[in-house]
Write a protein that holds these residues in place. Structure first.
Motif, PDB file in Angstrom:
ATOM      1  N   ARG A 166      22.384  -1.528 -32.674  1.00 62.06           N
ATOM      2  CA  ARG A 166      21.593  -1.300 -31.462  1.00 62.06           C
ATOM      3  C   ARG A 166      22.333  -0.322 -30.554  1.00 62.06           C
ATOM      4  O   ARG A 166      23.482  -0.533 -30.191  1.00 62.06           O
ATOM      5  CB  ARG A 166      21.358  -2.630 -30.732  1.00 62.06           C
ATOM      6  CG  ARG A 166      20.522  -2.503 -29.462  1.00 62.06           C
ATOM      7  CD  ARG A 166      20.128  -3.867 -28.918  1.00 62.06           C
ATOM      8  NE  ARG A 166      21.262  -4.672 -28.503  1.00 62.06           N
ATOM      9  CZ  ARG A 166      21.177  -5.964 -28.179  1.00 62.06           C
ATOM     10  NH1 ARG A 166      20.031  -6.596 -28.255  1.00 62.06           N
ATOM     11  NH2 ARG A 166      22.258  -6.626 -27.792  1.00 62.06           N
TER      12      ARG A 166
ATOM     13  N   TYR B 286      13.264   3.703 -34.216  1.00 60.00           N
ATOM     14  CA  TYR B 286      13.596   2.476 -34.947  1.00 60.00           C
ATOM     15  C   TYR B 286      13.495   2.801 -36.428  1.00 60.00           C
ATOM     16  O   TYR B 286      12.437   3.262 -36.891  1.00 60.00           O
ATOM     17  CB  TYR B 286      12.632   1.367 -34.552  1.00 60.00           C
ATOM     18  CG  TYR B 286      12.773   0.059 -35.296  1.00 60.00           C
ATOM     19  CD1 TYR B 286      13.963  -0.665 -35.288  1.00 60.00           C
ATOM     20  CD2 TYR B 286      11.678  -0.490 -35.987  1.00 60.00           C
ATOM     21  CE1 TYR B 286      14.059  -1.875 -35.945  1.00 60.00           C
ATOM     22  CE2 TYR B 286      11.776  -1.703 -36.631  1.00 60.00           C
ATOM     23  CZ  TYR B 286      12.964  -2.404 -36.617  1.00 60.00           C
ATOM     24  OH  TYR B 286      13.062  -3.613 -37.265  1.00 60.00           O
TER      25      TYR B 286
ATOM     26  N   TYR C 284      18.252   0.766 -33.976  1.00 60.23           N
ATOM     27  CA  TYR C 284      17.356   1.010 -32.843  1.00 60.23           C
ATOM     28  C   TYR C 284      18.107   1.848 -31.824  1.00 60.23           C
ATOM     29  O   TYR C 284      19.203   1.487 -31.386  1.00 60.23           O
ATOM     30  CB  TYR C 284      16.914  -0.306 -32.203  1.00 60.23           C
ATOM     31  CG  TYR C 284      16.042  -0.120 -30.977  1.00 60.23           C
ATOM     32  CD1 TYR C 284      14.692   0.167 -31.114  1.00 60.23           C
ATOM     33  CD2 TYR C 284      16.565  -0.230 -29.687  1.00 60.23           C
ATOM     34  CE1 TYR C 284      13.876   0.351 -29.995  1.00 60.23           C
ATOM     35  CE2 TYR C 284      15.763  -0.057 -28.566  1.00 60.23           C
ATOM     36  CZ  TYR C 284      14.420   0.235 -28.734  1.00 60.23           C
ATOM     37  OH  TYR C 284      13.613   0.417 -27.632  1.00 60.23           O
TER      38      TYR C 284
ATOM     39  N   TYR D 219      18.732  -2.245 -40.081  1.00 58.44           N
ATOM     40  CA  TYR D 219      17.942  -1.495 -39.103  1.00 58.44           C
ATOM     41  C   TYR D 219      18.836  -0.885 -38.028  1.00 58.44           C
ATOM     42  O   TYR D 219      19.902  -1.409 -37.702  1.00 58.44           O
ATOM     43  CB  TYR D 219      16.929  -2.412 -38.418  1.00 58.44           C
ATOM     44  CG  TYR D 219      15.940  -3.050 -39.350  1.00 58.44           C
ATOM     45  CD1 TYR D 219      14.722  -2.439 -39.649  1.00 58.44           C
ATOM     46  CD2 TYR D 219      16.218  -4.285 -39.944  1.00 58.44           C
ATOM     47  CE1 TYR D 219      13.805  -3.030 -40.513  1.00 58.44           C
ATOM     48  CE2 TYR D 219      15.305  -4.883 -40.804  1.00 58.44           C
ATOM     49  CZ  TYR D 219      14.107  -4.250 -41.084  1.00 58.44           C
ATOM     50  OH  TYR D 219      13.212  -4.844 -41.944  1.00 58.44           O
TER      51      TYR D 219
ATOM     52  N   THR E 216      21.288   1.226 -27.095  1.00 60.64           N
ATOM     53  CA  THR E 216      20.328   1.272 -25.994  1.00 60.64           C
ATOM     54  C   THR E 216      20.952   1.984 -24.802  1.00 60.64           C
ATOM     55  O   THR E 216      21.883   1.487 -24.189  1.00 60.64           O
ATOM     56  CB  THR E 216      19.898  -0.153 -25.595  1.00 60.64           C
ATOM     57  OG1 THR E 216      19.428  -0.852 -26.745  1.00 60.64           O
ATOM     58  CG2 THR E 216      18.797  -0.121 -24.551  1.00 60.64           C
TER      59      THR E 216
ATOM     60  N   GLU F  80      17.568   3.944 -28.128  1.00 62.44           N
ATOM     61  CA  GLU F  80      16.716   4.186 -26.963  1.00 62.44           C
ATOM     62  C   GLU F  80      17.486   5.037 -25.967  1.00 62.44           C
ATOM     63  O   GLU F  80      18.702   4.858 -25.788  1.00 62.44           O
ATOM     64  CB  GLU F  80      16.298   2.858 -26.320  1.00 62.44           C
ATOM     65  CG  GLU F  80      15.332   3.019 -25.155  1.00 62.44           C
ATOM     66  CD  GLU F  80      14.933   1.681 -24.549  1.00 62.44           C
ATOM     67  OE1 GLU F  80      14.451   0.820 -25.297  1.00 62.44           O
ATOM     68  OE2 GLU F  80      15.141   1.516 -23.322  1.00 62.44           O
TER      69      GLU F  80
ATOM     70  N   TYR G 235      12.948  -5.632 -31.264  1.00 62.93           N
ATOM     71  CA  TYR G 235      13.058  -5.326 -32.692  1.00 62.93           C
ATOM     72  C   TYR G 235      14.007  -6.264 -33.419  1.00 62.93           C
ATOM     73  O   TYR G 235      13.903  -6.437 -34.634  1.00 62.93           O
ATOM     74  CB  TYR G 235      13.423  -3.854 -32.877  1.00 62.93           C
ATOM     75  CG  TYR G 235      12.246  -2.968 -32.546  1.00 62.93           C
ATOM     76  CD1 TYR G 235      11.234  -2.762 -33.480  1.00 62.93           C
ATOM     77  CD2 TYR G 235      12.104  -2.390 -31.291  1.00 62.93           C
ATOM     78  CE1 TYR G 235      10.127  -1.981 -33.178  1.00 62.93           C
ATOM     79  CE2 TYR G 235      10.999  -1.613 -30.982  1.00 62.93           C
ATOM     80  CZ  TYR G 235      10.020  -1.407 -31.927  1.00 62.93           C
ATOM     81  OH  TYR G 235       8.914  -0.640 -31.624  1.00 62.93           O
TER      82      TYR G 235
END
Length: 216
Positions: free
Chosen positions: A92, A212, A121, A119, A94, A123, A14
């Motif tokens: 981010r 996302y 993201y 943005y 993750t 996970e 991404y």
């Protein structure tokens, strides 16, 4: 070719979609395992800042040399004043929130650090991971004793929507690069006399979920 394939892996996919080789600022929440060096190698125009509870979690001086800033902090304390507001193009996270009992509060309190139009993201292991077989390296959620809480797409998308974010993609992580590579990675390890690692099966078996979103 190698760098092209690496950019299609979940950790970087991404970033590539959003920015390619344009300049952008990244706040990497969980900056161990040489993440700074790996990210800067693929995205040399990235202004990289990282957060981790321990600066020495598989990092060395070459990693810190390419960082703009490093914030050594316990996320659960929700003390983020040292991190500038309205500064980052991408956050981010993750495989971080499953280690936090208050992961939704952490996400909420980090969102002010993101620019409008930026943005995020996230996970994490999904509910399905609790029903997968146990394997060394974490294939079942409970294989990792530091996992403390499950999260869901619904919970995270609701949180992000309530905090001025539009969901751009979400679901079970099924990365085609990793899916295609699964048998080759397994066979390669066996040839070298090594046991296959659990993360080789994540995409095949649907271990992880992701969300996302874009701040609006």
């Amino acid at each position: 070719m190698l760098s092209f394939l690496q950019k299609l892996t979940p950790k970087f996919l991404y970033l590539q979609k959003a920015f390619g080789q344009k300049k952008f600022s990244l706040l990497d929440v969980g900056a161990g395992n040489h993440s700074a060096s790996k990210t800067k190698r693929l995205f040399p125009n990235c202004e990289y800042s990282g957060i981790d509870v321990n600066r020495h979690f598989n990092n060395d001086e070459s990693d810190f040399a390419v960082m703009q800033d490093f914030y050594e902090m316990d996320l659960t304390l929700l003390q983020f004043d040292a991190i500038p507001d309205n500064h980052f193009d991408f956050i981010r996270m993750t495989h971080i929130i499953e280690h936090l009992l208050n992961g939704t509060e952490v996400v909420k309190d980090l969102l002010p650090k993101l620019k409008r139009g930026g943005y995020i993201y996230i996970e994490y292991p999904g509910d399905k991971s609790t029903r997968l077989p146990s394997m060394n390296g974490t294939l079942n959620f409970y294989d990792d004793p530091t996992h403390v809480r499950l999260y869901s797409i619904r919970e995270l998308t609701d949180l992000l929507k309530q905090n001025n974010c539009a969901i751009r993609a979400s679901g079970t992580r099924r990365n085609w690069v990793f899916l295609f590579a699964t048998p080759f990675r397994v066979i390669g390890n066996l040839i070298m006399g090594k046991k296959p690692r659990a993360n080789m099966f994540w995409d095949l078996l649907g271990f992880a979920e992701f969300v996302y979103a874009q701040k609006i």
